[in-house]
Design a protein around this motif. Structure first.
Motif, PDB file in Angstrom:
ATOM      1  N   GLU A 143      32.488 -19.904  89.193  1.00  0.00           N
ATOM      2  CA  GLU A 143      32.861 -19.662  87.771  1.00  0.00           C
ATOM      3  C   GLU A 143      33.881 -18.462  87.635  1.00  0.00           C
ATOM      4  OE1 GLU A 143      29.381 -19.981  85.426  1.00  0.00           O
ATOM      5  OE2 GLU A 143      28.150 -20.738  86.942  1.00  0.00           O
TER       6      GLU A 143
ATOM      7  N   ASN B  31      35.570 -22.780  83.031  1.00  0.00           N
ATOM      8  CA  ASN B  31      35.619 -21.876  83.731  1.00  0.00           C
ATOM      9  C   ASN B  31      35.091 -22.171  85.053  1.00  0.00           C
ATOM     10  OD1 ASN B  31      33.147 -21.861  82.794  1.00  0.00           O
ATOM     11  ND2 ASN B  31      32.721 -19.725  82.715  1.00  0.00           N
ATOM     12  N   LEU B  32      35.036 -23.376  85.327  1.00  0.00           N
ATOM     13  CA  LEU B  32      34.029 -23.862  86.523  1.00  0.00           C
ATOM     14  C   LEU B  32      35.228 -24.580  87.605  1.00  0.00           C
ATOM     15  CD1 LEU B  32      31.455 -24.217  88.154  1.00  0.00           C
ATOM     16  CD2 LEU B  32      31.193 -26.660  87.040  1.00  0.00           C
TER      17      LEU B  32
END
Length: 128
Positions: free
Chosen positions: A99, A120-121
């Motif tokens: 992340e 954001n992964l």
């Protein structure tokens, strides 16, 4: 020359205090509320040194039955960070998730071969 140390290595102890201070300085920026001692003792933790200069640390852990990584590094070492990240991913055979907490982290992940799954992964898919 790139060197990698794990907590049981003598070289780790030489750089441990500056590494701990770096972690505590950026801890809020990398989204980890664990203590340095906790991540050192409870993850697959690696310290990176380049030409006798502390780069930072990368640690791997299991979350939701997936292998995740998190990391932190000194500023102005982006290219070295990418190389450290790429190198560390070769030690694992499963997909690796991360992340990104900021734009620089996301860019480092993308330059290291990760793909964005969500905002954001990121994941690095391993061929089995």
């Amino acid at each position: 020359m790139l060197e990698v140390f794990i907590p049981s290595d003598a070289g780790f102890r030489f750089y441990e205090t500056p590494l701990r201070l770096l972690y505590e300085k950026v801890q809020d920026k990398i989204g980890d509320d664990n203590t340095f001692e906790f991540i050192r003792n409870n993850t697959f933790f690696y310290m990176f040194i380049y030409n006798k200069t502390l780069v930072g640390g990368i640690y791997y852990f299991i979350k939701e039955n997936k292998l995740f990584l998190n990391g932190f590094a000194n500023r102005k070492m982006f290219e070295v960070n990418v190389e450290c990240l790429k190198f560390s991913t070769t030690w694992f055979n499963s997909d690796i998730y991360a992340e990104a907490q900021n734009r620089a982290s996301a860019l480092c992940l993308l330059k290291s071969g990760f793909q964005r799954l969500d905002r954001n992964l990121f994941v690095l898919k391993k061929k089995v």
